[in-house]
Design a protein around this motif. Sequence first.
Motif, PDB file in Angstrom:
ATOM      1  N   SER A   1       0.892  -1.184  -0.112  1.00 33.76           N
ATOM      2  CA  SER A   1      -0.073   0.204   0.037  1.00 33.76           C
ATOM      3  C   SER A   1       0.802   1.304  -0.051  1.00 33.76           C
ATOM      4  CB  SER A   1      -0.951   0.115   0.989  1.00 33.76           C
ATOM      5  OG  SER A   1      -0.078   0.135   2.459  1.00 33.76           O
ATOM      6  N   SER A   2       0.410   2.344  -0.376  1.00 35.02           N
ATOM      7  CA  SER A   2       0.997   3.866  -0.439  1.00 35.02           C
ATOM      8  C   SER A   2       1.778   3.924   0.696  1.00 35.02           C
ATOM      9  CB  SER A   2       0.076   4.744  -1.134  1.00 35.02           C
ATOM     10  OG  SER A   2      -0.789   4.775  -0.360  1.00 35.02           O
ATOM     11  N   ASP A   3       0.893   3.720   1.849  1.00 36.24           N
ATOM     12  CA  ASP A   3       1.520   4.124   3.202  1.00 36.24           C
ATOM     13  C   ASP A   3       2.308   2.809   3.844  1.00 36.24           C
ATOM     14  OD1 ASP A   3      -0.427   2.093   3.805  1.00 36.24           O
ATOM     15  OD2 ASP A   3      -1.605   3.652   5.019  1.00 36.24           O
ATOM     16  N   ASN A   4       2.448   1.704   3.112  1.00 40.63           N
ATOM     17  CA  ASN A   4       3.379   0.883   3.606  1.00 40.63           C
ATOM     18  C   ASN A   4       2.700   0.093   4.705  1.00 40.63           C
ATOM     19  OD1 ASN A   4       5.439   0.775   1.785  1.00 40.63           O
ATOM     20  ND2 ASN A   4       6.230   2.852   2.839  1.00 40.63           N
ATOM     21  N   VAL A   5       1.571   0.104   5.250  1.00 40.82           N
ATOM     22  CA  VAL A   5       0.668  -0.536   6.325  1.00 40.82           C
ATOM     23  C   VAL A   5       0.543  -1.890   5.842  1.00 40.82           C
ATOM     24  CG1 VAL A   5      -1.415  -0.801   7.551  1.00 40.82           C
ATOM     25  CG2 VAL A   5      -0.273   1.297   7.283  1.00 40.82           C
ATOM     26  N   ILE A   6       0.372  -2.144   4.514  1.00 42.48           N
ATOM     27  CA  ILE A   6       0.175  -3.550   3.774  1.00 42.48           C
ATOM     28  C   ILE A   6       1.532  -3.642   2.817  1.00 42.48           C
ATOM     29  CG2 ILE A   6      -0.837  -4.862   2.006  1.00 42.48           C
ATOM     30  CD1 ILE A   6      -3.684  -3.333   2.791  1.00 42.48           C
ATOM     31  N   ASP A   7       2.353  -4.818   3.229  1.00 47.22           N
ATOM     32  CA  ASP A   7       3.285  -4.997   2.410  1.00 47.22           C
ATOM     33  C   ASP A   7       3.526  -6.773   2.609  1.00 47.22           C
ATOM     34  OD1 ASP A   7       5.928  -5.463   1.424  1.00 47.22           O
ATOM     35  OD2 ASP A   7       6.970  -3.920   2.613  1.00 47.22           O
ATOM     36  N   LEU A   8       2.873  -7.189   1.616  1.00 42.69           N
ATOM     37  CA  LEU A   8       2.615  -8.647   1.558  1.00 42.69           C
ATOM     38  C   LEU A   8       3.314  -9.401   0.593  1.00 42.69           C
ATOM     39  CD1 LEU A   8      -1.065  -8.444   2.855  1.00 42.69           C
ATOM     40  CD2 LEU A   8       0.769  -9.105   4.089  1.00 42.69           C
ATOM     41  N   PRO A   9       3.873 -10.523   0.800  1.00 41.84           N
ATOM     42  CA  PRO A   9       4.438 -11.399  -0.319  1.00 41.84           C
ATOM     43  C   PRO A   9       3.035 -12.295  -0.830  1.00 41.84           C
ATOM     44  CG  PRO A   9       4.910 -12.227   1.867  1.00 41.84           C
ATOM     45  CD  PRO A   9       4.321 -11.049   2.144  1.00 41.84           C
ATOM     46  N   LEU A  10       3.139 -12.600  -2.083  1.00 35.54           N
ATOM     47  CA  LEU A  10       1.943 -12.948  -2.851  1.00 35.54           C
ATOM     48  C   LEU A  10       2.150 -14.526  -3.357  1.00 35.54           C
ATOM     49  CD1 LEU A  10       0.376 -10.263  -4.669  1.00 35.54           C
ATOM     50  CD2 LEU A  10      -0.349 -10.896  -2.603  1.00 35.54           C
ATOM     51  N   SER A  11       1.357 -15.502  -3.113  1.00 36.91           N
ATOM     52  CA  SER A  11       1.798 -16.793  -3.806  1.00 36.91           C
ATOM     53  C   SER A  11       0.560 -17.261  -4.366  1.00 36.91           C
ATOM     54  CB  SER A  11       2.460 -17.559  -2.822  1.00 36.91           C
ATOM     55  OG  SER A  11       2.851 -18.862  -3.411  1.00 36.91           O
ATOM     56  N   THR A  12       0.250 -17.741  -5.479  1.00 42.07           N
ATOM     57  CA  THR A  12      -0.659 -18.662  -6.216  1.00 42.07           C
ATOM     58  C   THR A  12      -0.753 -19.867  -5.089  1.00 42.07           C
ATOM     59  OG1 THR A  12      -0.258 -17.561  -8.259  1.00 42.07           O
ATOM     60  CG2 THR A  12      -1.350 -19.745  -8.315  1.00 42.07           C
ATOM     61  N   PRO A  13      -2.220 -20.102  -4.918  1.00 44.82           N
ATOM     62  CA  PRO A  13      -2.589 -21.322  -4.021  1.00 44.82           C
ATOM     63  C   PRO A  13      -2.058 -22.556  -4.612  1.00 44.82           C
ATOM     64  CG  PRO A  13      -4.269 -19.768  -3.760  1.00 44.82           C
ATOM     65  CD  PRO A  13      -3.377 -19.481  -4.866  1.00 44.82           C
ATOM     66  N   LYS A  14      -1.543 -23.572  -4.169  1.00 45.49           N
ATOM     67  CA  LYS A  14      -1.517 -24.957  -4.799  1.00 45.49           C
ATOM     68  C   LYS A  14      -2.666 -25.338  -5.451  1.00 45.49           C
ATOM     69  CE  LYS A  14       2.173 -26.517  -1.681  1.00 45.49           C
ATOM     70  NZ  LYS A  14       2.586 -27.411  -0.851  1.00 45.49           N
ATOM     71  N   GLU A  15      -3.852 -24.947  -5.022  1.00 44.95           N
ATOM     72  CA  GLU A  15      -5.181 -25.603  -5.748  1.00 44.95           C
ATOM     73  C   GLU A  15      -5.229 -24.885  -7.041  1.00 44.95           C
ATOM     74  OE1 GLU A  15      -5.891 -25.466  -1.149  1.00 44.95           O
ATOM     75  OE2 GLU A  15      -4.770 -24.185  -2.807  1.00 44.95           O
ATOM     76  N   MET A  16      -4.589 -23.825  -7.335  1.00 43.79           N
ATOM     77  CA  MET A  16      -4.565 -23.110  -8.512  1.00 43.79           C
ATOM     78  C   MET A  16      -3.219 -23.258  -9.395  1.00 43.79           C
ATOM     79  SD  MET A  16      -6.508 -19.731  -7.120  1.00 43.79           S
ATOM     80  CE  MET A  16      -5.808 -18.812  -8.704  1.00 43.79           C
ATOM     81  N   GLY A  17      -2.515 -24.544  -9.050  1.00 43.11           N
ATOM     82  CA  GLY A  17      -1.483 -24.835  -9.649  1.00 43.11           C
ATOM     83  C   GLY A  17      -0.079 -23.924  -9.250  1.00 43.11           C
TER      84      GLY A  17
END
Length: 143
Positions: free
Chosen positions: A23-39
Amino acid sequence: MSIQRLYTAKAKTSGGRDGRAVSSDNVIDLPLSTPKEMGGPGKPDTTNPEQLFAAGYSACFDGALNLVARMAKTPITGSTVQADVSFGKDGDNFGLAVDLLVNIPNLDQQQAEELVAKAHQVCPYSRATRGNIEVTLTTTTNA
């Protein structure tokens, strides 16, 4: 359609479903990963767009629910909204479906269902998704 903008949230993602959202204020700073169920790799300690959408929709819907309850002069406390966001095939494309599980403790079932129906008309997420994705509402009054 034009709205009077009161607030604008900003977030930037790089790397798509296996990247990072900030997020622009850096409150949200999260790594993303596609779920195994979606390959995908389904890496631990990561999130995905569906979880983020579920969090936003459930928070917004609970806010709308409390607003319509106040307007109806129906005091409610301890309401919860769980949004189950499903990703799946929609013909040749992909789509979303949402199940909103709303609990309003200690309220008459019919009264609770009426408030949930009104909240569904007021909630900006519900309005944005109406006619675009399947949204199912389930209302309970468990204490």
